[in-house]
Design a protein around this motif. Structure first.
Motif, mmCIF file in Angstrom:
data_model
loop_
_atom_site.group_PDB
_atom_site.id
_atom_site.type_symbol
_atom_site.label_atom_id
_atom_site.label_comp_id
_atom_site.label_asym_id
_atom_site.label_seq_id
_atom_site.Cartn_x
_atom_site.Cartn_y
_atom_site.Cartn_z
ATOM 1 N N LEU A 100 0.855 -1.187 0.000
ATOM 2 C CA LEU A 100 0.000 0.000 0.000
ATOM 3 C C LEU A 100 0.888 1.233 0.000
ATOM 4 N N GLY A 101 0.803 2.027 -1.076
ATOM 5 C CA GLY A 101 1.548 3.275 -1.169
ATOM 6 C C GLY A 101 0.618 4.441 -0.901
ATOM 7 N N VAL A 102 1.047 5.387 -0.053
ATOM 8 C CA VAL A 102 0.205 6.512 0.361
ATOM 9 C C VAL A 102 0.979 7.811 0.167
ATOM 10 N N ASP A 103 0.360 8.751 -0.538
ATOM 11 C CA ASP A 103 0.959 10.070 -0.759
ATOM 12 C C ASP A 103 0.004 11.107 -0.189
ATOM 13 N N LEU A 104 0.388 11.723 0.933
ATOM 14 C CA LEU A 104 -0.458 12.735 1.568
ATOM 15 C C LEU A 104 0.113 14.121 1.304
ATOM 16 N N ALA A 159 -1.023 18.581 1.495
ATOM 17 C CA ALA A 159 -1.709 19.492 2.412
ATOM 18 C C ALA A 159 -3.222 19.354 2.306
ATOM 19 N N THR A 160 -3.716 19.111 1.091
ATOM 20 C CA THR A 160 -5.172 19.078 0.886
ATOM 21 C C THR A 160 -5.645 17.878 0.085
ATOM 22 N N HIS A 161 -4.765 16.888 -0.132
ATOM 23 C CA HIS A 161 -5.179 15.740 -0.926
ATOM 24 C C HIS A 161 -4.554 14.471 -0.375
ATOM 25 N N ALA A 162 -5.098 13.336 -0.812
ATOM 26 C CA ALA A 162 -4.516 12.035 -0.479
ATOM 27 C C ALA A 162 -4.615 11.129 -1.699
ATOM 28 N N ARG A 163 -3.509 10.501 -2.032
ATOM 29 C CA ARG A 163 -3.500 9.493 -3.096
ATOM 30 C C ARG A 163 -3.026 8.187 -2.504
ATOM 31 N N LEU A 164 -3.724 7.114 -2.811
ATOM 32 C CA LEU A 164 -3.365 5.794 -2.322
ATOM 33 C C LEU A 164 -3.358 4.830 -3.491
ATOM 34 N N ALA A 216 6.538 -4.934 -7.843
ATOM 35 C CA ALA A 216 7.258 -4.144 -8.842
ATOM 36 C C ALA A 216 6.729 -2.716 -8.877
ATOM 37 N N ALA A 217 5.906 -2.357 -7.875
ATOM 38 C CA ALA A 217 5.300 -1.027 -7.754
ATOM 39 C C ALA A 217 4.346 -0.712 -8.897
ATOM 40 N N THR A 218 3.764 -1.737 -9.499
ATOM 41 C CA THR A 218 2.737 -1.550 -10.528
ATOM 42 C C THR A 218 1.382 -1.422 -9.845
ATOM 43 N N PRO A 219 0.671 -0.293 -10.037
ATOM 44 C CA PRO A 219 -0.609 -0.097 -9.358
ATOM 45 C C PRO A 219 -1.668 -1.117 -9.779
ATOM 46 N N LEU A 220 -2.378 -1.650 -8.787
ATOM 47 C CA LEU A 220 -3.473 -2.585 -9.014
ATOM 48 C C LEU A 220 -4.824 -1.939 -8.750
ATOM 49 N N ALA A 221 -4.864 -0.994 -7.823
ATOM 50 C CA ALA A 221 -6.078 -0.243 -7.500
ATOM 51 C C ALA A 221 -5.638 1.057 -6.854
ATOM 52 N N SER A 222 -6.353 2.152 -7.121
ATOM 53 C CA SER A 222 -5.911 3.442 -6.593
ATOM 54 C C SER A 222 -7.085 4.338 -6.258
#
Length: 397
Positions: free
Chosen positions: A83-87, A89-94, A100-106
């Motif tokens: 699970l990769g999380v990018d927070l 100031a006003t947004h969140a991306r997961l 291999a860091a290939t996104p499966l769901a976001s």
């Protein structure tokens, strides 16, 4: 901080051999014997151990040089999930990714970091669990959770340190809270470091020296030198937003005056536009105005680029990167921001330092943060000692 290594591994050497598979290239037993100098029986035993923990899988047959074609084995990134999380100031991306860091769901949702760690981390755990289910996997399959925070982080224990735009987060036990929610190891870093790592691995893995500059509500840089992320003694390397701009006296929320963030950050541009009669409350609204052809917004963004360029010119002289990558929401304003940066950097830096310097916008874009956060985990989980520990646990159960 919750670590990924829980048991001391026996020296099987399988983890070290596994590093040969990290780039996705299939190998035969014979090629591994030739490359490692180990006996065929030793190589076979290590392949068996790596296959047993799911990190290797059969990958067909190689071309025969006479006789039966040899079997090949390759890294299986589907063995576990991250699970990769990018927070911000006003947004969140997961994003849930494979190894291999290939996104499966976001997911990409508005979220105010000022809501505090209890609210934000509970939300992250809830959305993260839903994404795991959406990807068809189980939370128990998580190799770890990587998270980027928009403020200084003590990399040793994963706790924020006096973050200017994160009220209530100072010293928060981010790894402990998320581990209690999801039961997986947690790695925490500054959001710009995470974005730099994601950009480096996906867009320019062969680049050895680069700066990734995030321009949004705040301004910061991730520093990659000699191919490795550099955090500094206390993890504060790259804090461009609080470098003083000559002649500026605008108060900054850090308590000082004239900081680059207070002059050229998203909030500063919005305030300048408001004074000129244009309305833009958020950085995204500034970008929307620029894209719509608003002259005042375009001029304000270009001037912000020049101000950023004055600080980056000093960084170029100090670090001599071969590439500066501009990311963050304001990078979406197109050439106006980057043209201002280039104008000043190439003017003020010595020719030797800029001879091969490229200043470009991010290729990974909004995905840089979650990919980098996932990479923080996979780099630890797939390290030689961690793989050996995983094999040890498998053999003991």
């Amino acid at each position: 901080m919750e670590g990924l290594r829980k048991f001391p591994p026996r020296p099987t050497g399988a983890g070290e051999m596994f590093q040969l598979f990290r780039d996705g290239t299939p190998h035969t037993r014979a090629s591994l014997v030739a490359e490692t100098g180990q006996s065929r029986s030793t190589v076979a035993a290590r392949i068996e151990a790596l296959t047993a923990v799911g990190l290797l899988a059969p990958a067909g047959e190689a071309t025969s040089t006479g006789g039966r074609p040899p079997s090949t084995f390759a890294f299986d990134p589907s063995a576990r999930i991250v699970l990769g999380v990018d927070l911000g100031a006003t947004h969140a991306r997961l994003a849930v990714t494979d190894l291999a860091a290939t996104p499966l769901a976001s997911a990409d949702e508005p979220l105010a970091i000022a809501e505090g760690p209890d609210h934000v981390l509970s939300w992250v755990a809830e959305i993260g669990s839903k994404l795991v289910a959406q990807s068809g996997r189980q939370v128990s399959e998580l190799a770890g959770i990587g998270i980027g925070l928009p403020g200084p982080v003590d990399h040793a224990d994963g706790r924020p340190v006096n973050p200017p735009i994160m009220p209530g987060w100072d010293g928060a036990d981010v790894p402990g809270v998320l581990h209690r929610h999801l039961g997986a190891p947690v790695v925490v870093d500054n959001d710009v470091n995470v974005m730099a790592l994601g950009e480096h691995r996906t867009a320019c893995p062969d680049e050895q020296d680069l700066l990734f500059v995030k321009v949004a509500t705040g301004i910061g840089a991730g520093v990659v030198m000699d191919g490795e992320l550099r955090r500094g003694a206390q993890g504060a390397a790259g804090d461009l937003g609080h470098v003083a701009v000559t002649g500026a006296d605008t108060p900054c929320r850090c308590g000082n005056t004239g900081c680059l963030e207070a002059v050229a950050g998203g909030l500063a541009i919005a305030n300048a536009l408001a004074a000129a009669g244009s309305h833009a409350e958020t950085t995204q609204e500034i970008v929307d105005l620029v894209r719509a052809g608003d002259v005042a917004a375009s001029q304000a963004v270009r001037q912000a680029g020049r101000d950023i360029g004055t600080v980056l010119a000093a960084s170029v002289s100090l670090l001599n990167p071969s590439r500066i990558i501009i990311g963050g929401i304001l990078a979406g304003a197109g050439e106006h921001l980057i043209a201002g940066i280039r104008e000043v950097v190439y003017q003020r830096s010595l020719p030797l330092a800029t001879q091969h310097l490229r200043i470009v916008t991010s290729q990974a874009g909004a995905q840089a943060g979650v990919i980098g956060a996932a990479t923080l985990v996979t780099d630890r989980f797939l390290a030689a000692h961690s793989v050996d520990a995983l094999i040890t646990v498998k053999e003991d159960t």
